[in-house]
Design an enzyme around this catalytic site. Structure first.
Site, mmCIF file in Angstrom:
data_model
loop_
_atom_site.group_PDB
_atom_site.id
_atom_site.type_symbol
_atom_site.label_atom_id
_atom_site.label_comp_id
_atom_site.label_asym_id
_atom_site.label_seq_id
_atom_site.Cartn_x
_atom_site.Cartn_y
_atom_site.Cartn_z
ATOM 1 N N ASP A 84 27.508 44.159 41.365
ATOM 2 C CA ASP A 84 28.952 44.411 41.418
ATOM 3 C C ASP A 84 29.343 45.381 40.298
ATOM 4 O O ASP A 84 28.985 45.160 39.140
ATOM 5 C CB ASP A 84 29.659 43.053 41.235
ATOM 6 C CG ASP A 84 31.147 43.098 41.501
ATOM 7 O OD1 ASP A 84 31.587 43.954 42.299
ATOM 8 O OD2 ASP A 84 31.866 42.259 40.925
ATOM 9 N N ASP A 105 29.820 52.041 40.689
ATOM 10 C CA ASP A 105 31.226 52.269 40.375
ATOM 11 C C ASP A 105 31.361 53.539 39.554
ATOM 12 O O ASP A 105 31.268 53.518 38.327
ATOM 13 C CB ASP A 105 31.794 51.061 39.622
ATOM 14 C CG ASP A 105 33.280 51.219 39.312
ATOM 15 O OD1 ASP A 105 33.834 52.309 39.589
ATOM 16 O OD2 ASP A 105 33.879 50.264 38.809
ATOM 17 N N GLY A 178 41.230 39.450 38.664
ATOM 18 C CA GLY A 178 41.853 38.362 37.908
ATOM 19 C C GLY A 178 43.173 37.954 38.543
ATOM 20 O O GLY A 178 43.464 38.296 39.682
HETATM 21 P P1 13P Z 1 38.696 38.486 41.341
HETATM 22 O O1 13P Z 1 38.051 38.002 40.094
HETATM 23 O O2 13P Z 1 40.123 38.904 41.127
HETATM 24 O O3 13P Z 1 38.549 37.546 42.476
HETATM 25 O O4 13P Z 1 37.950 39.850 41.755
HETATM 26 C C1 13P Z 1 36.580 39.824 42.066
HETATM 27 C C2 13P Z 1 36.029 41.191 42.276
HETATM 28 O O5 13P Z 1 36.675 42.073 42.796
HETATM 29 C C3 13P Z 1 34.646 41.436 41.865
HETATM 30 O O6 13P Z 1 34.307 42.773 42.000
#
Ligand code: 13P
Length: 287
Positions: A84, A105, A178
């Site tokens: 991620d 990213d 978040g």
């Molecule tokens: P949240 O923590 O807001 O659920 O977002 C997760 C996210 O987009 C990981 O890339």
């Protein structure tokens, strides 16, 4: 066996539902998410941020743990292990470690540099049968110390990156990581619509899935979102359940201090959160 996320997301886009990416932090997280996916017969993507990868003692440890669980827990639904918000170097490390999918990213680079680096990674991921997510327009909020402002991506830049041969695209549409602030304006469906019109069949990714109202999630899926990332919500439900256990003094009763007991309510809470999300996303029964 781990699979790339390409097929599951193509099917999701065609079938008008979304596959959840749930970020993992440790063994309990991973086991809770995999068991829930299997119980609901849903495809799933396990997300690992660079910070979480480091926390779990490195990408090879993560690959070993996840592959072990797929076998020992007899998980037969499609599972992708996905980096991620990877840096270019982080992406190369995950290719080597045995991930089945990566996100590069490059949203903080000028678009030419984002294009150049994404192009390189298209070549590398294809050689390894992995899937690649790219990003245009930074997602707001704080993640691993990086604070983005939640901008809306330029649809033409999205088209430029989508045409490089990536498998799915994350585009900023006012979403943030978040909790959402009280004065959040909501998702920009105008931007999402313009991006989908230019990128066609490309599965689109919605980051910051925590706290987005269900009606907005459903509308986003209607407009081409096929992957939704959730991280904070599992952390919040895990923390609340663990807090309750300790506040009720259960860790001090019998062998309540045993981590297998202490972490059980949090484990169950993650399972419940993942189930609720899979039902909203429409991925139940789509394995
Ligand atoms: P949240 O923590 O807001 O659920 O977002 C997760 C996210 O987009 C990981 O890339």
């Amino acid at each position: 066996m781990l699979v790339s996320a390409t097929e599951m997301l193509k099917k999701a886009k065609a079938g008008h539902y979304a596959v959840g990416q749930f970020n993992i932090n440790n063994l309990e997280w991973t086991k809770a998410i995999l068991l829930t996916a299997q119980e609901l017969n849903s495809p799933v993507i396990l997300g690992v941020s660079e910070g979480a990868g480091k926390y779990m003692a490195g990408y090879k440890t993560v690959v070993g743990m996840v592959n072990g669980m797929l076998e020992e827990l007899k998980i037969t639904v499609p599972v992708a292990l996905h980096l991620d918000h990877g840096s270019y170097e982080g992406c190369l490390k995950c290719v080597e470690a045995g991930f089945s999918s990566i996100m590069f990213d490059g949203s903080h680079y000028p678009i030419e540099e984002n294009v150049a680096k994404t192009k390189e990674l298209v070549k590398i991921t294809r050689e390894h049968g992995m899937s690649l997510e790219a990003e245009v327009g930074s997602i707001g909020g704080e993640e691993d110390g990086v604070i983005g402002m939640g901008e809306c991506a330029d649809p033409n830049e999205c088209k430029m990156i989508a045409d490089l041969g990536i498998d799915f695209l994350a585009a900023g549409i006012g979403n943030i990581h978040g909790k959402y602030p009280a004065n959040w304006k909501g998702l920009s469906f105008e931007t999402l619509d313009a991006i989908q019109q230019l990128t066609g069949d490309m599965p689109l990714v919605l980051h910051g899935g925590t706290g987005i109202p269900t009606d907005m999630i459903k509308k986003a899926i209607d407009l081409g979102v096929s992957k939704i990332n959730v991280n904070t919500e599992c952390q919040l439900s895990f923390a609340a359940a663990t807090r309750k256990y300790i506040e009720e003094g259960k860790d001090q009763q019998g062998k309540g201090y045993d981590p297998r007991k202490l972490l059980a309510p949090g484990f169950d809470a993650i399972k419940a959160t993942v189930k609720e999300k899979m039902e909203i996303f429409g991925s139940v029964g789509k394995a």
